[in-house]
Structures are given as C-alpha cells and as structure tokens.
Design an enzyme around this catalytic site. Structure first.
Site, short mmCIF file in Angstrom:
data_model
loop_
_atom_site.label_atom_id
_atom_site.label_comp_id
_atom_site.label_asym_id
_atom_site.label_seq_id
_atom_site.Cartn_x
_atom_site.Cartn_y
_atom_site.Cartn_z
CG PHE A 122 -1.81 0.97 1.48
CD1 PHE A 122 -2.78 0.75 0.21
CD2 PHE A 122 -2.01 2.20 1.51
CE1 PHE A 122 -4.31 1.93 0.41
CE2 PHE A 122 -3.19 3.07 1.86
CZ PHE A 122 -4.34 3.21 1.20
CG ASP A 191 -0.99 -1.84 7.24
OD1 ASP A 191 -2.17 -1.97 7.15
OD2 ASP A 191 -0.46 -0.70 6.30
CE1 TYR A 216 -9.96 3.57 5.71
CE2 TYR A 216 -8.89 5.12 8.18
CZ TYR A 216 -8.93 3.86 6.52
OH TYR A 216 -7.78 4.05 5.66
CE LYS A 217 -8.58 0.19 4.22
NZ LYS A 217 -7.69 0.42 4.68
NE ARG A 363 -10.16 -2.67 -2.96
CZ ARG A 363 -9.39 -2.17 -2.30
NH1 ARG A 363 -8.16 -2.37 -1.54
NH2 ARG A 363 -10.24 -0.67 -1.57
C1 PLP Z 1 -6.59 1.42 4.18
C2 PLP Z 1 -5.08 1.17 4.94
C3 PLP Z 1 -4.25 2.15 5.15
C4 PLP Z 1 -4.35 3.52 5.39
O1 PLP Z 1 -3.93 4.97 6.48
P1 PLP Z 1 -4.65 5.58 6.51
O2 PLP Z 1 -3.30 6.05 7.19
O3 PLP Z 1 -5.32 5.33 8.23
O4 PLP Z 1 -5.10 6.46 5.86
C5 PLP Z 1 -3.00 1.70 5.38
N1 PLP Z 1 -1.92 0.79 4.82
C6 PLP Z 1 -3.33 -0.04 4.41
C7 PLP Z 1 -2.49 -1.26 3.67
C8 PLP Z 1 -4.25 0.30 4.24
O5 PLP Z 1 -4.99 -0.62 3.57
#
Ligand code: PLP
Length: 405
Positions: A122, A191, A216-217, A363
C-alpha cells in the site's frame, strides 16, 4: 446454484443475527466494507452522546469519560487482536502509527541498517518507510512481496509487511513469516488494515513484534476513525517512540517537563484524542464481544468461496486474481478485466457497490458481520448480466475515482 440455495445458507449462518445491528445502504449490496465499514445505530448514538456531553458540560466532559476513552477502546481492541490491553494504543492514523512502529523497530536493532519493504505494498507504507529511512539514516531495500522472505539477511533490522495485499487479497502466513524473520534476527512490523476484524488474529501467539492497522474498514469505526498500534510485551522495556506527545506520558495531567513514557504500548498515544470519532470506534467494537472471531474468519472463507465459485461458472471473462485456498486470502476477492473501472461504475448503478483499483482490478469486500450469501449471489447475478449485456460501455462519467483506501 440458485438464489434459494443462497437464502438457505443465510438461514443457517450463525452470524445472521449480527447483520441486523448494521444500517446498510438501502437497496444496495454493499461489498465495500473493506474500504469503509458500515454504520451501527449504537455508533450514531455514541457520537450524539459526545455532542450532548459537550453541550451540557463543556470542559467537564474530560471528567466524564473522555480522558480514559482511548484506553478503554484499546482494551476492547486487544480481544480482536489476540493481545493484552497494554500492548495496544489507539491513536492517530495508520500512516502516523507506521512511522512510530518503524522508528521503534529500528531502535530495537541499533546494530543493523536496512528497512526491508515490499515495493508493491500500500503506497502509504512505502512512503512512510522512505521518510523514516531518510530521517534515521537507515537504507530502504525494496523488493516484491513474493520474494520478501528470501531477501531478509543479517543486515535487515526491520521487515515491513501487509498481512493481506490490498490489491490481490493475498494473505501471508503471519506466524510463519515472523518465524523466518526472527531466525535472521529481524523485527517485523505488520500492517493489518485488511485483516483486522475479518480474521481471527492472534498476535501474541504468533509472536508478532509490532503492528498497525486502521479502524474504518472491517472494524466499522467510521470515516477517519483513529487507528491502532501493537507492541509485544517482550519489547516494552526497550520501546522507544519518536512522537512523544503528552497523552503518551505516564501522567499527562501532572504537566511535568520531563518525559516519562506511559506503560507499554500506551506510550504511543500522542496528542489530545479525537473524542467524537473515538467514541464512535469504541461503540463500533462492542459487536466483537458478541461473536467468536473463528466464526467471523470461517464466514469470510465461505462468502469468498461462494463468490469465486459463482464467478467461475457465470463470468468467464473475469480472471479471479485472489488465491483460491481460503488460508491464502481474507475477506476480499479481486477480479481482473480490462474494463474494470467501467464495470464497477455500471455495477454501482445496478445497486452493487464494489471498487476499482487501477489499472484493471475489480475489488469486492465481504465483511462477514453483515454481508450475506444472498448478497453474494445477487452481486454475481448482476455482474454476469452486465457482462452479457455489455452495457458498461455506455460511459463511465459518474464513477468515483476510488479515493477510499
Ligand atoms: C487503508 C490502509 C491504510 C490507511 O492508512 P491511513 O493512514 O489510515 O489513511 C494503510 N495501510 C494499508 C495497507 C491500508 O489498506
């Protein structure tokens, strides 16, 4: 397989009772809970209560539970992560927590200088790693995720990995990967954004070192909900945080000018917490006290299995990118098609919400707490009909660019 069979699967689903706790977008099949989880009335109420306390008591709200709220939220989250309460802090965004975790990880291995990352991870992970390296003098070594294990040598201080790939939905065996890194003396930073709340995580048992994830997921904490960070107890003696905000002090309200960190992971709390969204997250986590995570993980496997099987039979133009072994995926399935963007837009007009990742992935997230088997059937039915009719080619002007992570 027909719709009725899917309905029968719903009737037998032990998590069916939980779905009623969610306010799902009306008339839509919501398969984007891997980006933004759904709302519960208790969460609405919790946010409303904060506003009401603020109105009635103003600053007095801090004495009516706000000061302890981050800690109480971390206590709830510990159960979802297979961790002890003092191994978790709830604060900031995942990106900021990644910064803290990477710095802490590097400080656990001061004799080493390499930060190993997967270049296809990511984007925020890759960006934050490069910033940390620049600041600390570490070297970032970037490899592709599938050769990460073999790239760990005795100069690697920290390995940064996603448990589940946000594009393909591929899951790595966390315990095994930790074991391999440990053999070479490297610290792992995980992560878990795409597995927390969807899988039966056991961070203590798996001997993870440090981990972060968003709320938030699959945790349904609401847009921009505060994220979390985990640090294993065995590292607490040497645990350093570069962001020494006063809420991470052992006694913030002593207003001491010398820094003494709070206990364990709680030192990763930083500045004044966002009480509105923290109260929402605290309320959203209550549902996890009503379900067994093993059930949640099992249902994730069954929903994704049904989706893959139906796509195989009914949507031959689509390539299933996500691994077929349930242990190698989480609650997401990605499909490949050159017109992925147009298809997602057209599906949304037909009431099925998924998202698109460039260049060619569709997705779909199957949040086990509220997605049902009939939803899966309906989504594939619409997708199959769409592919037959080719009506996605009408234009895709109204498709959101997919801003949500
Ligand atoms: C959603 C997500 C994030 C989100 O990071 P934020 O700092 O909360 O915006 C980070 N890493 C991964 C792998 C994600 O899927």
């Amino acid at each position: 397989m027909d719709r009725m069979t899917a309905q029968e699967m719903d009737a037998r689903d032990p998590l069916r009772r939980v779905r009623g706790r969610f306010l799902l977008p009306e008339g839509r099949v919501y398969l984007d809970g891997n980006s933004l989880g759904a709302l519960q009335p208790s969460v609405q109420q919790a946010a409303h209560d904060v506003l009401e306390t603020w109105r009635a008591h103003a600053i007095g709200g801090w004495n009516r539970g706000w000061v302890e709220l981050a800690g109480r939220t971390a206590d709830r989250l510990a159960g979802v992560l297979g961790a002890e309460p003092d191994e978790i802090a709830v604060a900031d965004s995942t990106s900021t927590n990644l910064f803290k975790a990477l710095v802490a990880g590097l400080e656990l291995r001061p004799d080493r200088h390499t930060l190993l990352v997967a270049g296809d991870d990511f984007p925020t992970d890759v960006y934050v790693a490069s910033g940390v390296a620049e600041l600390t003098g570490a070297q970032v070594r970037t490899v592709s995720a599938d050769v990460l294990d073999d790239a760990i040598d005795d100069d690697v201080a920290v390995v940064l990995r996603s448990h589940v790939d946000y594009r393909t939905g591929r899951r790595v065996d966390l315990a095994e990967a930790v074991g391999r890194a440990r053999t070479v003396g490297a610290v792992t930073v995980w992560d878990l954004s795409h597995s927390v709340g969807a899988l039966d995580l056991q961070l203590d048992e798996w001997q993870a070192d440090l981990a972060v994830g968003c709320s938030y997921k699959y945790l349904n904490g609401g847009p921009g909900a505060p994220a979390w960070i985990y640090a294993a107890k065995r590292h607490h003696d040497q645990l350093a945080t570069a962001l020494r905000g006063w809420f991470g002090h052992v006694e913030p309200f002593a207003f001491s000018s010398s820094y003494v960190p709070a206990e364990g992971a709680r030192r990763f709390e930083n500045g004044t917490p966002p009480i509105l969204s923290l109260a929402a997250l605290h309320a959203s986590l209550e549902v996890f006290e009503q379900v067994a995570l093993s059930e949640v993980e099992r249902k994730a496997a069954e929903l994704t299995d049904l989706f893959i099987r139906l796509v195989d039979v009914r949507c031959r133009d689509l390539e299933v990118v996500t691994p077929r072994a349930p242990s190698a995926r989480a609650a997401q399935v990605s499909l490949r098609h050159p017109s992925a963007r147009g298809l997602i837009g057209a599906l949304s007009r037909r009431g099925v919400v998924g998202d698109h990742r460039p260049p060619d992935l569709l997705r779909f997230g199957f949040a086990p707490l509220y997605v049902g088997f009939e939803d899966v059937w309906e989504a594939v039915d619409q997708l199959a009909d769409l592919l037959d009719s080719r009506d996605w080619e009408q234009g895709d002007a109204d498709i959101p660019a997919g801003p949500v992570p």
